[in-house]
Scaffold this active site. Structure first.
Site, mmCIF file in Angstrom:
data_model
loop_
_atom_site.group_PDB
_atom_site.id
_atom_site.type_symbol
_atom_site.label_atom_id
_atom_site.label_comp_id
_atom_site.label_asym_id
_atom_site.label_seq_id
_atom_site.Cartn_x
_atom_site.Cartn_y
_atom_site.Cartn_z
ATOM 1 N N GLY A 1 29.921 15.579 -18.235
ATOM 2 C CA GLY A 1 28.765 15.791 -19.085
ATOM 3 C C GLY A 1 28.462 14.554 -19.903
ATOM 4 N N ASP B 1 29.122 23.630 -34.918
ATOM 5 C CA ASP B 1 28.206 23.672 -33.776
ATOM 6 C C ASP B 1 28.656 24.723 -32.767
ATOM 7 O OD1 ASP B 1 25.879 22.876 -32.515
ATOM 8 O OD2 ASP B 1 26.844 21.281 -31.366
#
Length: 581
Positions: A32, A147
């Site tokens: 990623g 987050d």
């Protein structure tokens, strides 16, 4: 940075500019990318899968970011939980800093809900429990996630795994914040944060409530729309929880309270959900999640076990290339280990490391072979040639460098062992990280301390011996040197190299209040330096009437070497009482 991308659909190829090696790991591809950097797929020396987060070079050049990243890595290192990927290693001093964790196969919650639909039944409750278990450990380590969202939780075969915790907490006011997306994601931020308050553990609980609602319904509890619309609902409207089953709905509603003080803590959530799953008391997370899988397991992703190995660059490292020669020595280890002011060939019978599950008798050698007088300390002795595999730029450092052991910045229980140039000019080399973990006091006052060892260079090797760990019971006013006592553990603790860089060992003392790591080459210098920085305080949680440790767990804390009138008055071992004769 979303480290989950590609975890269940494959690994993207490396770009031409990507490295092929980071520390002891071989890079296979990309998992990623994000504003902070790249997440690489990698293999360790045993071909185990690893995920490595590597920051962008533009951030690596920011000195303030490096300091904050180093402090945050120290916090992340302490988090140990079933539902958090295992920390494996990091190098915050590298040209481009990186952090390695175990690779977690499986889709993210967002991907799973999008393709398979919402979770239900025990799978849903187990998911809620697993994320609460992760938050409990994260908060206990002093970290606020900031987050938590569907893209940051992977549905692994053995339960949910929370990713990317802690990094955002240390990035306010730095370049990381300016890259965006790391202090929270719109729709997953608590009301108090929108009103300007800092994120706290209870802000993570609010995000947990939204996450569970999303897992149960496929939608966020405040609906869809533009950021402004969703934010307005978060601030003033109740959540929509009609699709969340009872009794989970009531718990989620409490977590989504507008007032942080009305929300439960993560540990309260964990206990409540354990009860819903039929595991009350203080449950073990692994057993709870095993019970969930028995009733409704998360499908395991199909993985090609050889896929990563086929795409990996060749192994490197001195120990692997010369393994045949080592075997031929027939029981004598002949690794030239380099730490301190010179080199020495080391001999000694091979032995297993002292592990956390070793013998409980403090007089027993948990290393296996007793004291090995030849080569204890791994590198003391007369100058000589560096071992095979040492890069040219480090040869002089290995031949004549000084050993330094000092606390790792930003951590409370980790030391770094380093080689530094004698002249004070030039590059130093971090050799070994020692993270002091659990301590337990035995019935007779012996303290048994676990230490995680991590070999840091990508070349050479290092033997760690029990004689490198010494204890001090008391440091008295007027003393000019430290009264070192040897560990009750004897023998070789670990042989480390880039292919086998980590080991967990146990060292045992009787009555030590400070435990030091002292390589043999600097033992004399360290003993006569009251301010020697290479130690930690080992403290019992309970003491008896006579001030002696009680049987049970203890704690590890930094050792304060502040001097007052020539005495270590701030040390946990300091006493102004005369020695009893």
């Amino acid at each position: 940075m979303d480290s989950s991308a590609g975890t269940h659909t494959g690994v993207a190829p490396l770009d031409p500019v990507d490295p092929r090696y980071l520390g002891p790991y071989r890079l296979v591809g990309r998992l990623g990318t994000g504003g902070m950097g790249v997440v690489y797929a990698a293999l360790d020396g045993r071909d185990r899968r690893v995920a490595i987060k590597c920051v962008h070079r533009v951030l690596a050049s920011d000195a303030d970011f490096r300091d904050r990243f180093a402090r945050e890595v120290g916090l992340v290192r302490r988090v140990r939980a079933t539902c958090v990927p295992e920390f494996l290693g990091a190098d915050t001093r590298a040209e481009v800093p990186w952090l390695a964790t175990e690779y977690v196969p499986g889709p993210t919650l967002a991907e799973s809900v999008g393709t398979r639909g919402p979770l239900s039944g025990s799978a849903l409750t187990g998911f809620a429990y697993g994320v609460a278990e992760a938050l409990t450990a994260i908060h206990a380590a002093g970290v606020v996630h900031r987050d938590l969202k569907p893209g940051n939780v992977i549905l692994a075969p053995d339960g949910p795994k929370v990713l990317d915790f802690g990094i955002a907490r240390a990035t306010d006011g730095t370049a990381l914040t300016r890259t965006g997306g790391l202090v929270g994601t719109p729709g997953w931020i608590s009301p108090e944060q929108y009103r300007g308050a800092p994120a706290t553990e209870l802000s993570d609980v609010f995000a947990w409530g939204g996450l569970v609602a999303h897992a149960a319904t496929g939608q966020g509890p405040f609906g869809a729309g533009t950021s402004d619309v969703v934010v307005a609902r978060i601030l003033s409207e109740p959540p929509s929880l009609s699709g969340v089953p009872e009794p989970l709905r009531g718990v989620v509603a409490r977590a989504l309270a507008k007032d942080p003080d009305a929300r439960p803590s993560a540990i309260e959530l964990r206990h409540t959900l354990a009860g819903m799953l039929g595991a009350g008391g203080e449950p073990d997370a692994t057993r709870v999640l095993e019970r969930v899988r028995e009733t409704g397991p998360v499908p395991e992703p199909a993985l090609d076990e050889d896929e990563w190995s086929r795409g990996a660059p060749p192994r490197r490292g001195w120990a692997r290339r010369h393994r045949g020669a080592l075997v031929a020595v027939a029981g004598v280890t002949a690794l030239a280990l380099v730490v301190g002011i010179g080199l020495r060939a080391l001999t000694g019978e091979g032995s297993l490391p002292a592990t956390e599950g070793g013998a409980d008798d403090p007089t027993t050698s948990v290393a296996g072979n007793g004291t090995d007088d030849a080569g204890i300390g791994g590198g003391q002795g007369e100058p000589g040639e560096p071992p095979d595999g040492v890069p040219e730029e480090y040869r002089e450092l290995y031949q004549s460098g000084n050993v330094v052991v000092e606390p790792e910045p930003g951590t409370e229980s980790a030391l770094i062992r380093r080689l530094e140039p004698v002249s004070g000019e030039g590059e130093s080399l971090d050799v070994l990280r020692l993270t002091f973990g659990t301590v337990r006091y035995g019935e007779f006052g012996d303290n048994r301390l676990t230490v995680d060892l991590e070999y840091l260079p990508d070349h050479g090797s290092l033997r760690v011996h029990s004689d490198e760990f010494v204890g001090v019971r008391d440091i008295r006013s007027g003393e000019e040197s430290l009264d070192f006592q040897s560990a009750l553990t004897t023998g070789i603790l670990a042989d480390l190299d880039p292919e086998e860089p980590s080991a967990r060992v146990r060292v045992v003392f009787r009555g030590a209040r400070v435990v030091y790591h002292v390589p043999a080459s600097i033992r004399g210098r360290a003993q006569h330096d009251l301010r020697y920085a290479g130690g930690v305080c080992v403290t019992p949680n309970e003491v008896g009437a006579a001030g002696e440790p009680q049987y049970g767990a203890g704690s590890v804390e930094p050792h304060d070497t502040t001097m007052t009138d020539g005495a270590l008055t701030a040390s946990c071992a300091f006493t102004d009482q005369p020695e009893q004769t």
